[in-house]
Design a protein around this motif. Structure first.
Motif, PDB file in Angstrom:
ATOM      1  N   THR A   1      25.385  68.776 -58.444  1.00  0.00           N
ATOM      2  CA  THR A   1      26.633  68.018 -58.441  1.00  0.00           C
ATOM      3  C   THR A   1      27.814  68.914 -58.110  1.00  0.00           C
ATOM      4  O   THR A   1      28.660  68.579 -57.272  1.00  0.00           O
ATOM      5  CB  THR A   1      26.847  67.341 -59.811  1.00  0.00           C
TER       6      THR A   1
ATOM      7  N   MET B   1      37.608  56.076 -59.156  1.00  0.00           N
ATOM      8  CA  MET B   1      36.179  56.293 -58.995  1.00  0.00           C
ATOM      9  C   MET B   1      35.596  56.678 -60.349  1.00  0.00           C
ATOM     10  O   MET B   1      36.256  57.334 -61.149  1.00  0.00           O
ATOM     11  CB  MET B   1      35.882  57.392 -57.974  1.00  0.00           C
TER      12      MET B   1
ATOM     13  N   PHE C   1      27.040  59.324 -52.280  1.00  0.00           N
ATOM     14  CA  PHE C   1      28.348  59.792 -52.736  1.00  0.00           C
ATOM     15  C   PHE C   1      29.474  58.954 -52.153  1.00  0.00           C
ATOM     16  O   PHE C   1      29.329  58.283 -51.127  1.00  0.00           O
ATOM     17  CB  PHE C   1      28.572  61.269 -52.364  1.00  0.00           C
TER      18      PHE C   1
ATOM     19  N   SER D   1      32.080  58.236 -62.334  1.00  0.00           N
ATOM     20  CA  SER D   1      30.773  58.889 -62.317  1.00  0.00           C
ATOM     21  C   SER D   1      30.194  58.839 -63.721  1.00  0.00           C
ATOM     22  O   SER D   1      30.794  59.379 -64.655  1.00  0.00           O
ATOM     23  CB  SER D   1      30.897  60.355 -61.878  1.00  0.00           C
TER      24      SER D   1
ATOM     25  N   GLY E   1      33.426  52.545 -57.843  1.00  0.00           N
ATOM     26  CA  GLY E   1      34.816  52.791 -57.534  1.00  0.00           C
ATOM     27  C   GLY E   1      35.431  51.649 -56.754  1.00  0.00           C
ATOM     28  O   GLY E   1      34.724  50.778 -56.236  1.00  0.00           O
TER      29      GLY E   1
ATOM     30  N   SER F   1      26.472  52.156 -57.276  1.00  0.00           N
ATOM     31  CA  SER F   1      25.055  52.496 -57.119  1.00  0.00           C
ATOM     32  C   SER F   1      24.169  51.261 -57.153  1.00  0.00           C
ATOM     33  O   SER F   1      23.106  51.243 -56.547  1.00  0.00           O
ATOM     34  CB  SER F   1      24.616  53.454 -58.236  1.00  0.00           C
TER      35      SER F   1
ATOM     36  N   ARG G   1      24.940  57.246 -62.071  1.00  0.00           N
ATOM     37  CA  ARG G   1      25.412  56.053 -61.377  1.00  0.00           C
ATOM     38  C   ARG G   1      26.872  56.263 -61.028  1.00  0.00           C
ATOM     39  O   ARG G   1      27.618  56.933 -61.765  1.00  0.00           O
ATOM     40  CB  ARG G   1      25.279  54.814 -62.241  1.00  0.00           C
ATOM     41  N   ILE G   2      27.307  55.691 -59.912  1.00  0.00           N
ATOM     42  CA  ILE G   2      28.694  55.820 -59.502  1.00  0.00           C
ATOM     43  C   ILE G   2      29.264  54.448 -59.158  1.00  0.00           C
ATOM     44  O   ILE G   2      28.526  53.507 -58.849  1.00  0.00           O
ATOM     45  CB  ILE G   2      28.864  56.775 -58.299  1.00  0.00           C
TER      46      ILE G   2
ATOM     47  N   ALA H   1      32.652  61.363 -56.208  1.00  0.00           N
ATOM     48  CA  ALA H   1      31.739  60.758 -57.169  1.00  0.00           C
ATOM     49  C   ALA H   1      30.367  60.740 -56.509  1.00  0.00           C
ATOM     50  O   ALA H   1      30.215  60.183 -55.419  1.00  0.00           O
ATOM     51  CB  ALA H   1      32.184  59.343 -57.535  1.00  0.00           C
ATOM     52  N   CYS H   2      29.375  61.359 -57.143  1.00  0.00           N
ATOM     53  CA  CYS H   2      28.086  61.478 -56.460  1.00  0.00           C
ATOM     54  C   CYS H   2      26.916  61.349 -57.416  1.00  0.00           C
ATOM     55  O   CYS H   2      27.013  61.637 -58.607  1.00  0.00           O
ATOM     56  CB  CYS H   2      27.999  62.797 -55.690  1.00  0.00           C
ATOM     57  N   ASP H   3      25.807  60.894 -56.868  1.00  0.00           N
ATOM     58  CA  ASP H   3      24.517  60.840 -57.546  1.00  0.00           C
ATOM     59  C   ASP H   3      23.565  61.638 -56.669  1.00  0.00           C
ATOM     60  O   ASP H   3      23.157  61.171 -55.610  1.00  0.00           O
ATOM     61  CB  ASP H   3      24.064  59.384 -57.687  1.00  0.00           C
TER      62      ASP H   3
ATOM     63  N   ALA I   1      31.276  59.195 -68.984  1.00  0.00           N
ATOM     64  CA  ALA I   1      31.801  58.917 -67.656  1.00  0.00           C
ATOM     65  C   ALA I   1      33.013  59.793 -67.371  1.00  0.00           C
ATOM     66  O   ALA I   1      33.772  60.148 -68.270  1.00  0.00           O
ATOM     67  CB  ALA I   1      32.198  57.444 -67.541  1.00  0.00           C
TER      68      ALA I   1
END
Length: 500
Positions: free
Chosen positions: A110, A58, A151, A60, A6, A183, A3-4, A83-85, A32
């Motif tokens: 990632t 941000m 992202f 993650s 920000g 997310s 999950r992200i 920051a990405c999923d 995190a």
């Protein structure tokens, strides 16, 4: 599964991030990475909530057993933070076609996504590209990826938000006071945001930190779909090849599971997964869920019969009324705006994910998208243009179906893989002539022909559709529980869990 979240440009107002961390703590062990202007903070969910005073941050969240790279990327004097999923496939092959930035060791999707985006903005920055050119280049570059993603990337004093074109991975945002993203919608609402919107999969959002402006780039997808040519057998064979590719690329290098209702969609998946898993030296388990009682649910009865005939490793997870009610306390607040059908489907997904995770399964396949692609619902029988309605349903899936499913799976720590929503497979399926999808007495005709081709028995290729909430008998459970609790209907009963 990650999950992200920000926020940027909120000024002195700040953001209360504590509700986001408390929400994640409900989901078991999550660590995190917190990216601020000056540093990266590693945070363990088992310790005290971090105090974030920096306006631009941000976050993650990730499973600590599969920790992402903690590298803070920088190019051309401008910081690049991501920051990405993501759940990407064959990213290692893409590395061979890119510049030397990918020459080092990359362990996961990632890491790849961080370097991939860094490379994109390095190029656009060095060329002095304007915002329109940068967004267009980002769009075209993202189309090289195979997989699903969401992202946020900070580059050159701008924030970019994007997700895969189908919308399997969710992303929400609010620009009422600066920019906030997450997310899940609830992350932003619990942090005090009131104008939360879902980012369309066919848009890229760019927020300029210097002048507090938002630019939206429209992404073309599924705009022209001329009917594919060929006989029914030729179309079936091409569809089979595309689906086999979509399944094969998603099979992990570890034991995994399949949500198995014993319908045509999940049985094709289970059969392909069994074959490919054997080639890779891993095992696959089918998970079927339903309400316990004197009479087993229809899905369980059929799943047992089919699994015995086809040699599937089957695990049955039956739950009683009391367990259903306990599950509702989790599921209803989790999926947000819970209707009766949405809750019933989510309960099936949750029960299967819980059963799989207890056995150490991290990846679960599901048949989402097949009904929308091949006219699987009865309402298509009344359609003036089946393919137009199929297209509309696919384009709108992110608004309910994929968000619900990804959110439930992520809560349990399971990565959900959906081969029927592979972009190449979707594009071909939507262009299949309608006469190959619907007959007078049968829906999903060409998909059933695929089942015949791979040797599935008639009990499957001729079995009529039963929605997940009915095949599992969870809808019946909701009716009983609502009556027992003194509610007039299931909707009122379900809504009673919304505030918990």
């Amino acid at each position: 599964m990650g999950r992200i979240a920000g926020y940027f440009g909120t000024g002195n107002m700040g953001v209360d991030t504590a509700p986001i961390f408390r929400e994640m703590e409900k989901r078991g062990k999550h660590d995190a990475l917190i990216y601020t202007r000056d540093e990266i903070i590693s945070f363990s969910s088992g310790s005290q909530l971090p105090e974030l005073t920096d306006d631009d941050s941000m976050i993650s969240f990730f499973d600590p057993s599969m920790a992402p790279s903690t590298t803070h990327l920088s190019v051309s004097g401008a910081d690049i933070t991501v920051a990405c999923d993501v759940d990407l496939y064959k990213w290692d092959e893409l590395c061979d076609t890119q510049d030397s930035i990918f020459s080092g060791t990359i362990d996961n999707g990632t890491d790849f996504m961080q370097l991939f985006l860094s490379d994109i903005f390095k190029r656009t920055n060095s060329e002095g590209s304007g915002i329109s050119q940068t967004l267009a280049f980002l769009d075209s570059s993202l189309r090289k990826l195979w997989g699903v993603y969401a992202f946020a990337c900070k580059a050159n004093e701008r924030i970019y938000l994007a997700r895969d074109l189908i919308g399997v991975k969710p992303l929400w945002y609010d620009v009422s006071k600066g920019l906030a993203f997450a997310s899940e919608k609830k992350f932003l609402e619990k942090a005090g945001y009131t104008e939360v919107k879902e980012l369309s999969p066919r848009q890229i959002l760019c927020y300029d930190l210097k002048d507090d402006t938002v630019t939206m780039h429209e992404r073309e997808f599924l705009t022209t779909l001329p009917d594919v040519q060929g006989s029914e057998d030729e179309v079936r064979d091409e569809l089979l090849a595309l689906l086999r590719d979509a399944v094969s690329v998603r099979v992990p290098d570890e034991n995994f599971g399949v949500m198995f209702s014993a319908g045509i969609d999940s049985t094709i998946l289970a059969s392909m997964c069994k074959e490919i898993a054997k080639e890779k030296g891993v095992s696959v388990t089918c998970y079927t869920v339903g309400l316990s009682g004197e009479v087993s649910s229809p899905d369980i009865v059929c799943a047992k019969r089919i699994s015995e005939e086809l040699g599937f490793d089957l695990k049955i997870h039956e739950i009683d009324l009391e367990a259903v009610e306990e599950y509702l306390k989790v599921v209803v607040p989790l999926i947000e705006d819970a209707s009766v059908p949405k809750t019933g489907v989510a309960m099936t997904m949750y029960a299967a994910s819980v059963a799989a995770k207890k056995e150490g399964i991290n990846v679960l396949f599901a048949g989402a998208g097949a009904d929308e692609l091949f006219a699987g619902y009865n309402r298509y029988k009344r359609s003036d243009s089946i393919n137009s309605d199929c297209l509309m349903d696919i384009l709108e899936m992110h608004e309910v179906n994929t968000y619900r499913d990804d959110t439930v799976a992520a809560f349990t720590g399971v990565s959900l893989r959906l081969p029927y929503l592979d972009e190449k497979f979707v594009e071909y399926s939507l262009a299949i002539p309608e006469k190959f999808k619907m007959s007078d007495d049968m829906n999903k005709v060409v998909l059933r022909r695929v089942g015949e081709k791979i040797g599935l028995p008639k009990i499957i290729t001729k079995r009529s559709k039963k929605a997940a909430q009915y095949g599992s008998r969870f809808d019946k459970a909701l009716t009983k529980l609502a009556k027992r609790a003194g509610f007039d209907n299931k909707t009122e009963y379900i809504n009673s869990f919304s505030g918990e």
